[in-house]
Design an enzyme around this catalytic site. Sequence first.
Site, PDB file in Angstrom:
ATOM      1  N   LYS A   1     -90.920 -54.406  16.418  1.00  0.00           N
ATOM      2  CA  LYS A   1     -91.479 -55.699  16.816  1.00  0.00           C
ATOM      3  C   LYS A   1     -92.775 -56.045  16.074  1.00  0.00           C
ATOM      4  O   LYS A   1     -92.986 -57.196  15.688  1.00  0.00           O
ATOM      5  CB  LYS A   1     -91.707 -55.741  18.324  1.00  0.00           C
TER       6      LYS A   1
ATOM      7  N   ASP B   1     -90.454 -62.673  25.024  1.00  0.00           N
ATOM      8  CA  ASP B   1     -90.540 -61.658  26.082  1.00  0.00           C
ATOM      9  C   ASP B   1     -91.346 -62.151  27.283  1.00  0.00           C
ATOM     10  O   ASP B   1     -90.947 -61.965  28.432  1.00  0.00           O
ATOM     11  CB  ASP B   1     -91.175 -60.377  25.540  1.00  0.00           C
TER      12      ASP B   1
ATOM     13  N   GLY C   1     -98.944 -49.151  31.899  1.00  0.00           N
ATOM     14  CA  GLY C   1     -98.584 -49.002  30.494  1.00  0.00           C
ATOM     15  C   GLY C   1     -99.420 -49.904  29.615  1.00  0.00           C
ATOM     16  O   GLY C   1     -99.858 -50.981  30.038  1.00  0.00           O
TER      17      GLY C   1
ATOM     18  N   ALA D   1     -94.980 -53.645  24.758  1.00  0.00           N
ATOM     19  CA  ALA D   1     -94.381 -54.450  25.825  1.00  0.00           C
ATOM     20  C   ALA D   1     -95.445 -55.000  26.751  1.00  0.00           C
ATOM     21  O   ALA D   1     -95.377 -56.151  27.196  1.00  0.00           O
ATOM     22  CB  ALA D   1     -93.373 -53.607  26.606  1.00  0.00           C
TER      23      ALA D   1
END
Length: 280
Positions: free
Chosen positions: A74, A111, A137, A141
């Site tokens: 990505k 996303d 996290g 992402a």
Amino acid sequence: MNHLPTGAALVAGVVGQPIHHSLSPFLHTAWLRQMGLNGVYAPFAPKDEHGFDRLILSCRSNGVKGLNITAPFKAQALALADTVSDTAKKAGSSNLLSFDEDGYVHADSTDGHGLIRAFELQAPDCDLSSAPVAILGAGGAARAVVAALLDKGCPEVRIINRTLARAEELVFAFQTGVTAFDLTQTERAFAGACAVINAASGGPHPPLDALPDTAAVMDMTYRPLKTAFLQSAEPRGLATVDGLNMLIEQARPSFQAFYGVEPWPGFDIRDLALRFLGEA
């Protein structure tokens, strides 16, 4: 109506390593067949960054309409593009590359759109602009999620990560609206949050005791659909959001970019995907 592709088919696909687990070919092919469109959506699995470079170079001149990009390419996709949307810039990555007739590559990110829509569908009472949102996290992402939440008006995004320095990288990237916590500070990070989102790839999950009773809990993965993290929210009666709706909703604008039309909203693609995954 003939649903088989011909030589005039519009071609798109998804790129990742590994890619065999991706549900994207199933989703896009189901839409193509349901709508009777002359199109193909194929998986690509370059071995490494060099292979990804060569794939993009080839797609610039072979008529491919576009590619969805997943891990680990990505960030590289963003760097290879000729033009980049503001959304992709903020996300620091691209999951959607579009190719024009002259071979130019445009990078975008859907996303964040997928995540916001998933909350609207599965936790409509959760107002993401009303209170802080905690994210487990600090990888790629997570950054796309932070960008989407800040655009949505979230007053504070709290990044919780095993390595505090990694969480602080996101604080630096966005400058305002983001705070960093390590796993020992989870209770403080959850306090007063309207939602918590698991964007971590693994590891034990912290207890949800500090979350308000009105909070929603999301896991970005969809295999299994009801993860251990989502199951831990059930005794509290917290609203849950799964990764399948996020995947479907991020795919819709990609489909339109590739094939020029929106997927028909009356087609229950989620139910079809649940049956394919054995979750129905």
